[in-house]
Design an enzyme around this catalytic site. Structure first.
Site, PDB file in Angstrom:
ATOM      1  N   THR A  47      35.481  54.473  29.345  1.00 60.59           N
ATOM      2  CA  THR A  47      34.659  53.577  29.162  1.00 60.59           C
ATOM      3  C   THR A  47      33.260  54.008  30.622  1.00 60.59           C
ATOM      4  O   THR A  47      32.847  54.044  31.695  1.00 60.59           O
ATOM      5  CB  THR A  47      35.200  52.010  30.283  1.00 60.59           C
TER       6      THR A  47
ATOM      7  N   ASP B  68      35.981  44.541  32.623  1.00 61.64           N
ATOM      8  CA  ASP B  68      37.858  43.583  32.350  1.00 61.64           C
ATOM      9  C   ASP B  68      37.418  42.875  31.085  1.00 61.64           C
ATOM     10  O   ASP B  68      38.758  42.605  30.609  1.00 61.64           O
ATOM     11  CB  ASP B  68      37.626  42.546  33.249  1.00 61.64           C
TER      12      ASP B  68
ATOM     13  N   GLY C 275      28.377  36.191  36.093  1.00 65.04           N
ATOM     14  CA  GLY C 275      29.214  36.218  36.998  1.00 65.04           C
ATOM     15  C   GLY C 275      30.355  36.843  35.924  1.00 65.04           C
ATOM     16  O   GLY C 275      30.378  37.608  34.785  1.00 65.04           O
TER      17      GLY C 275
HETATM   18  O1  RIB Z   1      36.013  44.080  37.678  1.00 70.18           O
HETATM   19  C1  RIB Z   1      35.441  42.564  38.649  1.00 70.18           C
HETATM   20  C2  RIB Z   1      36.479  41.910  39.496  1.00 70.18           C
HETATM   21  O2  RIB Z   1      36.476  43.403  40.682  1.00 70.18           O
HETATM   22  C3  RIB Z   1      35.742  40.844  39.582  1.00 70.18           C
HETATM   23  O3  RIB Z   1      35.836  40.019  39.370  1.00 70.18           O
HETATM   24  C4  RIB Z   1      35.653  41.218  41.587  1.00 70.18           C
HETATM   25  O4  RIB Z   1      37.136  40.115  42.288  1.00 70.18           O
HETATM   26  C5  RIB Z   1      36.776  42.358  42.017  1.00 70.18           C
HETATM   27  O5  RIB Z   1      38.323  42.520  41.385  1.00 70.18           O
END
Ligand code: RIB
Length: 307
Positions: free
Chosen positions: A231, A264, A299
């Site tokens: 990525t 994520d 966020g």
């Molecule tokens: O990848 C982002 C995440 O990394 C956040 O939500 C933070 O809590 C860490 O886990």
């Protein structure tokens, strides 16, 4: 239909401070904007995997989540969110004697880039023993990161591999001390970012870019990983498999306000797309579109759209 997507990993509550610049050593900065979001790499990836399913139609897989939280207000917020998203949390441990993971995220306003500090709390209890009841062998695909204890990650990957369940390992976060030492041949897709590649290759501190990504991916495949997706932030992702030349999938140009959780978003949507289509290139392109959309909002889970 294959079994469900099983996501195993961390849950955190994110306190996100956005400011034109980040503090220097010994300096206090006031005036930051504050955003709060359910977070944690595991929970984020599960949220992305279910929220993108409107675009995958009937083939979209059900999502199960395995993790550990405290019995506090932050875990209540995440459990409500899991329920609203329709994620099966039967294997989420709720522990009375520790807090839910907590992250402080600094976001630089001009770029949307971030730095994160985390206190793991309940995440640190997600050991191999704690995962004993998780239905790894029945999953259609296991998606796991590196924000929970190494022995739990290792045993989950070994159990999945032993049962013929494909594994996506997102090695985030990682340093030499937290590398679980997986057998690369048991990982179907490894999905490192620009800095995690360096650690996997024993060159901590090295940062890759779109120019070096193909060579780095080839090195990962030589280590034995069965597939690699690097990525590369706004440059997109590079998909590499032993049987075909590497392919760069560029990201659409967007105005990024906060890149936290973009990796994520990619991993969750990629995993859901892979189970739905069995086409890694199509699934990676889908993940890139989903992640690019997420960086236009503030966020972590709060930035993941319901498609
Ligand atoms: O990848 C982002 C995440 O990394 C956040 O939500 C933070 O809590 C860490 O886990």
């Amino acid at each position: 239909m294959a079994g469900p997507l099983l996501v195993i990993g961390s849950v955190n509550y994110d306190l996100i401070f956005r400011h034109p610049r980040l503090p220097r050593q010994g300096e206090t900065i006031t005036g930051a904007e504050l955003f709060e979001s359910c977070g944690g790499k595991g929970a984020n990836q599960a949220a992305a995997a279910v929220r993108c399913r409107g675009a995958l139609g009937d083939a979209a897989p059900p999502v199960l989540f395995g993790g550990a939280v405290g019995n506090d207000a932050h875990s209540a917020a995440q459990r409500r969110t899991f329920e609203e998203d329709g994620i099966d949390t039967r294997y989420l441990l709720v522990l009375d004697d520790c807090h839910t993971g907590l992250s402080v995220v600094w976001v630089e306003a001009a770029t949307g880039d971030n730095r994160i500090m985390n206190s793991p709390g309940a995440n640190s209890r997600l050991s191999a023993d704690a995962l004993a009841a998780a239905p790894i062998e029945e999953a259609g695909l296991l998606l796991i990161q590196n924000e929970t204890p190494a022995d739990g990650v290792r045993s989950a990957v070994e159990r999945a591999h032993g049962a013929g369940v494909p594994v996506i390992w997102n090695p985030a976060p990682i340093d030499e001390a937290s590398d679980p030492g997986l057998d690369p041949r048991h990982v179907d897709w490894v999905t490192p970012n620009e800095v995690e590649c360096g650690v996997l290759l024993g060159r901590t501190g090295e940062r890759i870019d779109a120019g070096s990504a193909a060579d780095v991916a080839a090195e990962l495949l030589r280590l034995g990983y069965r597939g690699a997706i690097l990525t590369l932030g706004p440059a997109g992702v590079l998909v590499a498999k032993p049987e075909s030349p590497p392919e760069l999938i560029p990201a659409p140009q967007v105005d990024a306000v906060d890149t936290t959780g973009a990796g994520d978003a990619f991993n969750g949507a990629f995993a859901a797309g892979l189970l739905a289509t069995s086409d890694s290139r199509e699934a990676a392109a889908f993940g890139v579109r989903y992640a690019s959309d997420s960086v236009t909002r503030h966020g972590t889970q709060t930035s993941f759209a319901r498609w």
